[in-house]
Enzyme design. Structure first.
Site, PDB file in Angstrom:
ATOM      1  N   SER A   1       1.088  -1.532  -0.613  1.00  0.00           N
ATOM      2  CA  SER A   1      -0.071   0.071   0.286  1.00  0.00           C
ATOM      3  C   SER A   1       0.383   1.224   0.093  1.00  0.00           C
ATOM      4  CB  SER A   1      -0.925   0.020   0.969  1.00  0.00           C
ATOM      5  OG  SER A   1      -1.500   0.976   1.132  1.00  0.00           O
TER       6      SER A   1
ATOM      7  N   TYR B   1      -2.902  -0.706  10.214  1.00  0.00           N
ATOM      8  CA  TYR B   1      -2.556  -0.855   9.096  1.00  0.00           C
ATOM      9  C   TYR B   1      -1.132  -0.175   8.335  1.00  0.00           C
ATOM     10  CZ  TYR B   1      -3.717  -0.621   4.589  1.00  0.00           C
ATOM     11  OH  TYR B   1      -4.522  -1.104   2.929  1.00  0.00           O
TER      12      TYR B   1
END
Length: 256
Positions: free
Chosen positions: A140, A153
């Site tokens: 990501s 995250y």
């Protein structure tokens, strides 16, 4: 070194998710030999759709939770290898975005990816007589610069980038190459509703979606382009419908 996907055998972990399903659709258009999808939840309609897109591709589904012990992963891989004989590419795509679930976020986004990778090395490692292989890990853009309201995250995605970069450097030893694809904010169910760490920002999902995003289809198309480019050690940014290589800045060198 670029590669053709024609007649390749691909294992795709979480190949039925938001970006995952659109990417699976792009993959079957490339005339794979086998697309083996591992996911927690079966979706017969999605599997049927993939088969209909290109009936020449054998699409197979196996239930798989990346948080299982590595011995269970190895057992599943033995079943898959016994059926398809060889596997060319492993795509690790499992991910959750919910900083209320700290342990599960780490288990799914990082530990599970590491364990699945470690398990397939039993079959690929050239030190064991294996043929080598290609690993594509989904990271990501938060692995570059964190979304600070979801530090758990973001931390897992930074770990994915570093783990994968290490795998790439180990390729001369193992015969296994690796790279990451790192999507920006993409319109999927993953970002429609999630929780910030300790509720530091109750409206974090709404605020993210107020920024420029990309449809999952555009992300999927660039995802497959990155696979075809097949550049060991690459850190790809897939953001706003573009595909861009990231030049990582070295601030320290182990010297070994």
């Amino acid at each position: 070194m670029s590669t053709t996907l024609t007649n390749k055998n691909v294992i795709f972990v979480a190949g039925l998710g938001g970006i995952g399903l659109d990417t699976s659709k792009e993959l079957v258009k490339r005339d794979l030999k086998n697309l083996v999808i591992l996911d927690r939840i079966d979706n017969p309609a999605a599997i049927a759709e993939l088969k209909a897109i290109n009936p020449k591709v054998t699409v197979t589904f196996y239930p798989y939770d990346v948080t299982v012990p590595i011995t269970e992963t190895t057992k599943l891989l033995k079943t898959i290898f016994a059926k398809v004989k060889t596997v060319d590419i492993l795509i690790n795509g499992a991910g959750i975005l919910d900083d209320h679930q700290i342990e599960r976020t780490i288990a799914v986004n990082y530990t599970g990816l590491v364990n699945t990778t470690t398990a397939i090395l039993d079959f690929w490692d050239k030190r064991k007589g294996g043929p080598g292989g290609i690993i594509c890990n989904i990271g990501s853009v938060t692995g570059f610069n964190a979304i600070y309201q979801v530090p758990v995250y973001s931390g897992t995605k930074a770990a994915v980038v570093n783990f994968t970069s290490s795998l790439a450097k180990l390729a001369p030893i193992t015969g296994v190459t690796a790279y990451t694809v790192n999507p920006g904010i993409t319109r999927t169910t993953l970002v429609h509703k999630f929780n910030s760490w300790l509720d530091v920002e109750p409206l974090v999902s709404e605020k993210l979606l107020a920024h420029p995003t990309q449809p999952s289809q555009a992300c999927a198309e660039n995802f497959v382009k990155a696979i075809e480019l097949n550049k060991n050690g690459a850190i790809w940014k897939l953001d706003r419908g573009t595909l861009e290589p990231i030049q990582w800045t070295k601030h320290w060198d182990s010297g070994i």
